[in-house]
Scaffold this motif. Sequence first.
Motif, PDB file in Angstrom:
ATOM      1  N   GLU A  65      39.679 -30.395 -41.396  1.00 26.13           N
ATOM      2  CA  GLU A  65      40.669 -31.154 -40.647  1.00 26.13           C
ATOM      3  C   GLU A  65      40.930 -30.578 -39.262  1.00 26.13           C
ATOM      4  O   GLU A  65      41.897 -30.964 -38.600  1.00 26.13           O
ATOM      5  N   GLY A  66      40.096 -29.644 -38.810  1.00 29.84           N
ATOM      6  CA  GLY A  66      40.212 -29.114 -37.457  1.00 29.84           C
ATOM      7  C   GLY A  66      41.605 -28.646 -37.110  1.00 29.84           C
ATOM      8  O   GLY A  66      42.200 -27.832 -37.814  1.00 29.84           O
ATOM      9  N   ALA A  67      42.154 -29.197 -36.014  1.00 31.52           N
ATOM     10  CA  ALA A  67      43.451 -28.760 -35.496  1.00 31.52           C
ATOM     11  C   ALA A  67      44.621 -29.153 -36.395  1.00 31.52           C
ATOM     12  O   ALA A  67      45.723 -28.642 -36.238  1.00 31.52           O
ATOM     13  N   ARG A  68      44.426 -30.056 -37.338  1.00 31.27           N
ATOM     14  CA  ARG A  68      45.511 -30.471 -38.245  1.00 31.27           C
ATOM     15  C   ARG A  68      45.917 -29.332 -39.176  1.00 31.27           C
ATOM     16  O   ARG A  68      47.093 -29.091 -39.405  1.00 31.27           O
ATOM     17  N   SER A  69      44.941 -28.634 -39.749  1.00 33.39           N
ATOM     18  CA  SER A  69      45.262 -27.607 -40.736  1.00 33.39           C
ATOM     19  C   SER A  69      44.758 -26.215 -40.346  1.00 33.39           C
ATOM     20  O   SER A  69      44.962 -25.267 -41.077  1.00 33.39           O
TER      21      SER A  69
END
Length: 135
Positions: A65-69
């Motif tokens: 989720e890259g920058a989300r998590s």
Amino acid sequence: MTYRGGEPVDGEYMSSAWDGDDDGDGEVGPEEGLLYFPGGMRYDIRHKLGKVPRSFQIYLSFEREGARSGTLAQAAGNQAEVRCVDEESLIVVNGSCSEYWLLVVASAGEDGGGAEAPPAGEGAPGRCREESPSP
């Protein structure tokens, strides 16, 4: 592996959204997220810009989720080796032994125009696939 996801917007292509939520519904579904990029993986990213990108950046994350998590950072060294760039594709290989999640950003420039394809040569950008002659 050939990847045809992502769409160019205003002359810029992204393989996925920064947070992996490509459809903007607030969740990262099974067909969304950054691209799984284990050691040795090769992607033929079809950027759909129609021209050779003027610039590109490769980002890696330890999270789908890259920058989300998690976080994103620009790739360095053999984490993401760009083998070829042309008007259709950007070929990227994970030359390391580590496992990442991949995000590719490529731009054709502000006016949507891209660079001219240089002649194909060893290690130089150009035609990423040899075209077969017509019978």
